[in-house]
Design an enzyme around this catalytic site. Structure first.
Site, mmCIF file in Angstrom:
data_model
loop_
_atom_site.group_PDB
_atom_site.id
_atom_site.type_symbol
_atom_site.label_atom_id
_atom_site.label_comp_id
_atom_site.label_asym_id
_atom_site.label_seq_id
_atom_site.Cartn_x
_atom_site.Cartn_y
_atom_site.Cartn_z
ATOM 1 N N HIS A 17 0.837 -1.206 0.000
ATOM 2 C CA HIS A 17 0.000 0.000 0.000
ATOM 3 C C HIS A 17 0.875 1.261 0.000
ATOM 4 O O HIS A 17 0.626 2.202 -0.747
ATOM 5 C CB HIS A 17 -0.873 0.060 1.261
ATOM 6 C CG HIS A 17 -1.945 -0.976 1.350
ATOM 7 N ND1 HIS A 17 -2.157 -1.721 2.475
ATOM 8 C CD2 HIS A 17 -2.887 -1.379 0.459
ATOM 9 C CE1 HIS A 17 -3.173 -2.538 2.287
ATOM 10 N NE2 HIS A 17 -3.638 -2.360 1.068
ATOM 11 N N LYS A 62 -18.924 -5.656 10.261
ATOM 12 C CA LYS A 62 -17.844 -6.639 10.201
ATOM 13 C C LYS A 62 -16.583 -6.045 10.817
ATOM 14 O O LYS A 62 -15.908 -5.213 10.194
ATOM 15 C CB LYS A 62 -17.588 -7.009 8.727
ATOM 16 C CG LYS A 62 -17.281 -8.491 8.527
ATOM 17 C CD LYS A 62 -17.224 -8.849 7.067
ATOM 18 C CE LYS A 62 -15.842 -8.605 6.521
ATOM 19 N NZ LYS A 62 -15.740 -8.623 5.074
ATOM 20 N N ARG A 91 -1.960 -6.093 -8.340
ATOM 21 C CA ARG A 91 -0.901 -7.053 -8.024
ATOM 22 C C ARG A 91 -0.806 -8.169 -9.046
ATOM 23 O O ARG A 91 0.272 -8.652 -9.355
ATOM 24 C CB ARG A 91 -1.159 -7.691 -6.649
ATOM 25 C CG ARG A 91 -0.811 -6.801 -5.501
ATOM 26 C CD ARG A 91 -1.415 -7.290 -4.218
ATOM 27 N NE ARG A 91 -2.850 -7.090 -4.207
ATOM 28 C CZ ARG A 91 -3.619 -7.248 -3.143
ATOM 29 N NH1 ARG A 91 -3.097 -7.639 -2.013
ATOM 30 N NH2 ARG A 91 -4.906 -7.017 -3.212
ATOM 31 N N SER A 102 -2.907 -7.570 2.992
ATOM 32 C CA SER A 102 -3.310 -7.384 4.394
ATOM 33 C C SER A 102 -3.779 -8.703 4.993
ATOM 34 O O SER A 102 -3.529 -8.983 6.167
ATOM 35 C CB SER A 102 -4.442 -6.357 4.490
ATOM 36 O OG SER A 102 -3.988 -5.094 4.093
HETATM 37 P P1 ADP Z 1 -6.018 -5.815 0.577
HETATM 38 O O1 ADP Z 1 -6.467 -6.443 -0.728
HETATM 39 O O2 ADP Z 1 -4.558 -6.139 0.882
HETATM 40 O O3 ADP Z 1 -6.949 -6.018 1.742
HETATM 41 P P2 ADP Z 1 -7.098 -3.145 0.361
HETATM 42 O O4 ADP Z 1 -8.510 -3.608 0.252
HETATM 43 O O5 ADP Z 1 -6.756 -2.323 1.552
HETATM 44 O O6 ADP Z 1 -5.999 -4.298 0.286
HETATM 45 O O7 ADP Z 1 -6.707 -2.424 -0.999
HETATM 46 C C1 ADP Z 1 -6.455 -1.068 -1.244
HETATM 47 C C2 ADP Z 1 -5.758 -0.913 -2.590
HETATM 48 O O8 ADP Z 1 -4.388 -1.297 -2.448
HETATM 49 C C3 ADP Z 1 -6.299 -1.791 -3.719
HETATM 50 O O9 ADP Z 1 -6.222 -1.079 -4.926
HETATM 51 C C4 ADP Z 1 -5.354 -2.981 -3.731
HETATM 52 O O10 ADP Z 1 -5.305 -3.612 -4.978
HETATM 53 C C5 ADP Z 1 -4.050 -2.282 -3.419
HETATM 54 N N1 ADP Z 1 -3.033 -3.157 -2.870
HETATM 55 C C6 ADP Z 1 -3.118 -3.985 -1.810
HETATM 56 N N2 ADP Z 1 -1.955 -4.630 -1.581
HETATM 57 C C7 ADP Z 1 -1.089 -4.190 -2.534
HETATM 58 C C8 ADP Z 1 0.272 -4.488 -2.867
HETATM 59 N N3 ADP Z 1 0.976 -5.388 -2.186
HETATM 60 N N4 ADP Z 1 0.825 -3.820 -3.905
HETATM 61 C C9 ADP Z 1 0.099 -2.940 -4.608
HETATM 62 N N5 ADP Z 1 -1.184 -2.624 -4.371
HETATM 63 C C10 ADP Z 1 -1.768 -3.229 -3.351
#
Ligand code: ADP
Length: 157
Positions: free
Chosen positions: A18, A42, A92, A130
Site C-alpha cells: 500500500h 464486520k 498485483r 493485508s
Molecule cells: P487488501 O487487498 O490487501 O486487503 P485493500 O482492500 O486495503 O488491500 O486495498 C487497497 C488498494 O491497495 C487496492 O487497490 C489494492 O489492490 C491495493 N493493494 C493492496 N496490496 C497491494 C500491494 N501489495 N501492492 C500494490 N497494491 C496493493
C-alpha cells in the site's frame, strides 16, 4: 485543474505494498487522499482509529497525502465529497485485474466524470496482502519487511 486522487481500501492493516502505491501516486497528484473504508457490521483485526493512526504515521513524510475514513458509502460518493478527480488502485496480479475491471464498469456508470488510474505493484511487494499479514500476526510471526514500523509498534503493544 487541481488533480486529487482517492486511494480507497480497508488497510487492515496498511502494508509496504500500500505504502509503495501511496508514495508513487502522491507524485502524480496535487493531493492524494487515502480512504480507509470499513464495515460497521464486520469488525476487522484493527479498529478504524488504529488503522487511520498507523497510516498517518507511515505517511508523515508525505505532505500532500491525507487520510479519511468512511463507512457505508461507495468510493465514488467519497470521491465526490472530497472533490477527487481520480480514483487510484493498485494491481498485483490477474485476480486484482479481473476484480478491478468489473468494479470500473460500475464506477463509470455511477460517476462517469471520475477516471481510475491503476498502478502495477512493484515486484518486491506483489505477494504482500493485508490478509496474509493478519495471518502472520495471528501466528506471532516476524512482520519486518511486510508492514511499516507503525504497524509493528502497534502489534508489539
Ligand atoms: P487488501 O487487498 O490487501 O486487503 P485493500 O482492500 O486495503 O488491500 O486495498 C487497497 C488498494 O491497495 C487496492 O487497490 C489494492 O489492490 C491495493 N493493494 C493492496 N496490496 C497491494 C500491494 N501489495 N501492492 C500494490 N497494491 C496493493
Amino acid at each position: 485543474m487541481t488533480k486529487i486522487g482517492l486511494l480507497a481500501g480497508s488497510f487492515d492493516p496498511i502494508t509496504v505494498g500500500h505504502l509503495d502505491i501511496i508514495r508513487r501516486a502522491s507524485g502524480l497528484f496535487d493531493q492524494l487522499i487515502v480512504g480507509v473504508f470499513y464495515n460497521k457490521e464486520k469488525a476487522g483485526l484493527f479498529d478504524i482509529e488504529t488503522r487511520e493512526r498507523m497510516i498517518k504515521e507511515a505517511v508523515a513524510d508525505m505532505p500532500t497525502v491525507s487520510v479519511v475514513t468512511s463507512s457505508g458509502e461507495l468510493a465514488v460518493e467519497v470521491a465526490r465529497r472530497y472533490g477527487a478527480t481520480h480514483l487510484v488502485r493498485g494491481l498485483r496480479n490477474a485476480t486484482d485485474f479481473d476484480y478491478e475491471a468489473n468494479l470500473e464498469y460500475f464506477n463509470r456508470h455511477l460517476a462517469s466524470e471520475l477516471e481510475t488510474v491503476y498502478l502495477i505493484a512493484s515486484h518486491a511487494y506483489q505477494p504482500v496482502s493485508s490478509s496474509r499479514v493478519r495471518e502472520l500476526i495471528y501466528f506471532g510471526a516476524d512482520l519486518d519487511g511486510f508492514v511499516p514500523t507503525s504497524v509493528i509498534k502497534e502489534v508489539e503493544k
